[in-house]
Design an enzyme around this catalytic site. Structure first.
Site, PDB file in Angstrom:
ATOM      1  N   CYS A 248       1.189  -1.246   0.127  1.00  0.00           N
ATOM      2  CA  CYS A 248       0.448   0.113   0.205  1.00  0.00           C
ATOM      3  C   CYS A 248       0.852   0.792  -0.119  1.00  0.00           C
ATOM      4  O   CYS A 248       1.702   1.746   1.038  1.00  0.00           O
ATOM      5  CB  CYS A 248      -0.348  -0.147   0.952  1.00  0.00           C
ATOM      6  SG  CYS A 248      -2.095   1.261   1.563  1.00  0.00           S
TER       7      CYS A 248
ATOM      8  N   CYS B  59       0.855   3.771   2.986  1.00  0.00           N
ATOM      9  CA  CYS B  59       1.159   2.840   4.238  1.00  0.00           C
ATOM     10  C   CYS B  59       2.816   3.189   3.991  1.00  0.00           C
ATOM     11  O   CYS B  59       3.490   3.440   4.934  1.00  0.00           O
ATOM     12  CB  CYS B  59       0.784   1.241   4.175  1.00  0.00           C
ATOM     13  SG  CYS B  59      -0.892   0.448   4.192  1.00  0.00           S
TER      14      CYS B  59
END
Length: 800
Positions: A68, A71
């Site tokens: 991600c 992230c």
């Protein structure tokens, strides 16, 4: 609605490129976005239940996917949150779990995770099956660590039942509680932080001092008029120290902010970390009997620390590697090169570092032995005014106990000095020092966990260093990260606690605050301080050993080594009386050998030792060539008598080529004795004889032994007297070899039987064998005659 991992137009545009790169690099899911050095508790399917269920501390957990993009962008802030709240760990822990690996997907589904990143709060003593508090969800665009810290406090206070047992109360205190505080508490100091209702400073400082004894921190709101009036408080925030009997004083700090309060309160008298006793200087002086305490000024760097770090690095850590090869050898070359280039040491030490650098650069093989490196390090070739002091003498890096500070402190100090010297002298490569430090620690630093942590830090930000000043700041920032990580560990010296350095007392201008009254480093001031503190002009030479004494010790050490080597040769000669042992040459003979030119290695050390080198493998020491230096090999092999470990040879075929066997046997003996006589000749001959020595190593000895045409040329240029001496030596050598040939012709079986035995042993065996044979023969003749007489005796018959 469940939140998904948001994507931006920028991320959408580069996503195909990112996907292609992702296929060629190790998948982040294999390692995740965090490591143990980030002070984040890593969760997995195996430990998630044991960590979250019935824990005595509250838990902040990030559920993320390593693929991600948000992230990845959020991970630096989560790491900083973990470092910023490290002292809160008895009450609050920071954890994370990667949902991308297949083994963790079921765990994330059980906690109802549908988007990344998701952060949940689990209160103390959470029960099995608890999903955490979703109200603690952080928006994906949060990039402010203070906001993350404040949300953590809000979640902790929002779940007061049950309260973490290690966490002190965070609610405001009243005057009535202050009046009776010392009646119910044993703390030496009570710090009252006056602030507004929406301020978090009081609660943050309370959690920061959670792991310290003899200090208690409470917040007082500006609405508590009785206490505000009694103490005369006019500034919010401000901190006051309250004592029994109603006495109080204001805590003086440079800025009214969290970090300044925390640091000042930790330095109060009697305030120590939990589980560690208070250490005072008088106790250190009285308890240290082996090594006295050396007074020092912490505003200076000491050359004794730098030289001690060099000694331990080069003589202790490197000595653990018998053979240094490949990447490790390249790391050593970079390390020595940086030292020789930037180390601001005494001339004797700098000369040695340059000698080591020249020697390493001259090595063409992909490996070296530490024994060869040690010969150069100890200056066994006796280069003038070159030495490195042996032993350690810590001053600024000394610890209250022998297992505190010392070498790790010396390594950090050494590389800080090198980075500043590279900046001052105008080095061309900004990462030259940092790269050398990284490779040395990776391959040689004894603490392997420390080496792994440093490698993790280097992978994160070393590529961002583009200038020499940024290299100085990078090393300083990473050093403070290490201080933060090991603060409170068993390795921390209570007399020298790990702090964010430089402290406000050491460099007041280095510390400032931002608009939110959060601590902020003034990097320009920090750089100026570092360039001044680690400059060569700020290095003190106190407690150093005199250079002349260092050189005298080095010469004495060499003398004792030569004496031990001579005794070893004498002992070896006694064990083998018939062998001719070469004696170590004197300096005059070494000069004569250099004038002669390069000699055959068999002539210099004997054929037997050369064969040992070939069989020694990687660990065998071989002298290396350095421009302007002549290295002589010194071997200290301890040999046992030949009978020990004797093996029987495998049975060969019955058909043997006797001509080749005899010729090879005579040839081997002739070569060995010719070499030994050459060594003896080199030792005993005068300079005149050495100057007129022929080029070929084999002479009339081979003529006598093998019946071959000699390789030694006719000495037509010698005087008649010298020619006569040479002919006389050849005749003696021929007689010696002729004797050997005659002994060889006495029988090959006698030579085979003599393996492992002396000539006396063989003679006794033959004599005893002959004597026993004679005895057996005599017994045989005696009994045979007796039996014959019995058979010849007539029998008498009685007819009566």
């Amino acid at each position: 609605m469940a939140r998904r991992c948001a994507t931006s137009r920028w991320f959408t545009d580069i996503y195909p490129v990112f996907l292609c790169l992702w296929l060629y690099v190790p998948c982040p899911a294999e390692t995740g976005l965090y490591t143990a050095s980030d002070q984040i508790l890593l969760l997995s399917r195996e430990n998630v239940d044991s960590v979250l269920v019935n824990s005595t501390a509250a838990m902040v957990v990030e559920f993320y996917a390593s693929w991600c993009g948000h992230c990845v962008a959020f991970s630096p802030f989560y790491k900083k949150l973990a470092r910023d709240t490290k002292e809160w760990k008895p009450a609050v822990n920071i954890a994370a779990i990667d949902c991308a690996p297949e083994e963790n997907r079921e765990v994330c589904r059980d906690f109802r995770i549908t988007g990344y990143p998701t952060i949940k709060f689990f209160h103390a003593y959470s029960e099995a099956g608890s999903l955490g508090f979703t109200s603690f969800l952080f928006p994906a665009n949060i990039r402010d660590v203070p906001d993350l810290r404040h949300k953590t406090i809000d979640s902790l206070e929002g779940n007061k039942d049950p309260w973490p047992p290690a966490c002190p109360p965070l609610e405001p205190i009243s005057q009535a509680e202050v009046d009776v505080f010392f009646e119910t508490n044993s703390a030496l100091h009570l710090a009252l932080i006056f602030e507004n209702a929406n301020s978090y400073i009081g609660r943050e400082v309370t959690l920061d001092l959670l792991q310290f004894e003899n200090i208690a921190v409470r917040r007082v709101l500006d609405s508590e008029t009785s206490l505000v009036t009694k103490l005369g408080v006019t500034d919010f925030p401000s901190c006051y120290l309250y004592y029994p009997g109603g006495n109080f004083t204001r805590l003086r700090v440079n800025n009214e902010a969290r970090m300044f309060y925390t640091y000042a309160l930790q330095g109060l008298r009697g305030v120590v970390r939990s589980g560690k006793a208070t250490v005072v200087l008088t106790e250190i002086q009285s308890n240290s009997t082996k090594e006295p305490w050396r007074q020092f000024n912490n505003s200076h760097v000491y050359m004794a620390d730098l030289e001690s770090a060099l000694h331990y690095s080069l003589r202790v850590e490197l000595a653990a590697h018998d053979i240094i090869r490949g990447d490790a050898l390249n790391a050593l070359k970079k390390y020595i090169s940086v030292l020789a280039k930037y180390f601001p040491g005494r001339p004797v030490v700098v000369n040695l570092l340059k000698t080591l650098k020249a020697w390493l650069q001259d090595q063409t093989e992909n490996k070296i032995s530490y024994k060869a490196f040690e010969d150069v390090l100890d200056n066994r070739v006796q280069v003038p005014h070159t030495a490195l002091p042996e032993g350690v003498r810590w001053v600024g890096c000394q610890g209250s106990q022998p297992h505190f500070r010392r070498y790790p402190c010396g390594v950090w100090t050494l590389f800080h000095v090198l980075s500043v010297q590279a900046n001052s002298t105008g080095g061309s490569d900004p990462v030259e020092v940092l790269s050398a430090m990284r490779s040395y620690i990776h391959h040689f630093f004894g603490c392997r966990a420390c080496a792994e942590h440093f490698e993790n830090m280097a992978q994160e930000g070393l590529e961002q260093v583009g200038t020499l000043p940024s290299a100085v700041l990078w090393l300083w920032f990473r050093h403070n990260q290490v201080n933060n990580r090991i603060s409170g560990d068993l390795s921390e010296d209570p007399f020298f606690p790990k702090i964010q350095w430089p402290s406000p007392e050491t460099c007041p201008a280095c510390h400032t605050v931002n608009e939110k009254r959060e601590h902020k480093w003034s990097k320009d001031e920090v750089l100026s301080f570092l360039l001044s503190h680690y400059s060569s002009s700020n290095i003190l030479t106190d407690y150093l050993e005199d250079e002349n004494k260092i050189l005298e010790k080095q010469n004495e050490k060499h003398r004792l080594q030569n004496l031990a080597y001579q005794k070893h040769l004498e002992r070896k000669a006694r064990e083998a009386p018939n062998a001719v042992t070469p004696s170590p040459p004197t300096p005059t003979q070494e000069e004569e050998e250099e004038e002669e030119g390069p000699q055959d290695e068999t002539e210099a050390y004997g054929e037997e030792e050369v064969e040992d080198e070939e069989e020694g493998g990687e660990g065998a020491y071989r002298p290396s060539k350095v421009p302007g230096m002549k290295f002589r090999e010194r071997r200290y092999d301890h040999r046992f008598p030949s009978i020990i470990g004797m093996k029987f040879r495998e049975k060969a075929d019955d058909i043997v080529d006797l001509d080749s066997f005899v010729n090879q046997n005579f040839k081997d003996k002739a070569l060995q004795l010719a070499a030994l006589s050459r060594v003896k000749q080199r030792t005993l001959q005068t300079k005149v004889e050495l100057d007129h020595k022929p080029v070929f190593g084999l002479g009339m000895e081979l003529d006598t032994a093998l019946g071959m045409i000699g390789l030694q040329p006719v000495d037509t240029d010698l005087e008649p007297s010298q020619r006569g001496q040479r002919l006389q030596k050849r005749e003696l050598s021929g007689q010696y070899f002729g004797g050997e040939v005659k002994l060889s012709h006495k029988g090959r079986w006698m030579s085979a039987l003599s393996i492992g035995f002396s000539n006396l042993d063989i003679s006794l065996c033959i004599f005893l064998y002959f004597l026993s044979s004679m005895c057996l023969l005599a017994m045989y003749v005696f009994f045979k005659n007796r039996l014959r007489r019995r058979r010849a005796k007539p029998k008498t018959v009685n007819f009566t």
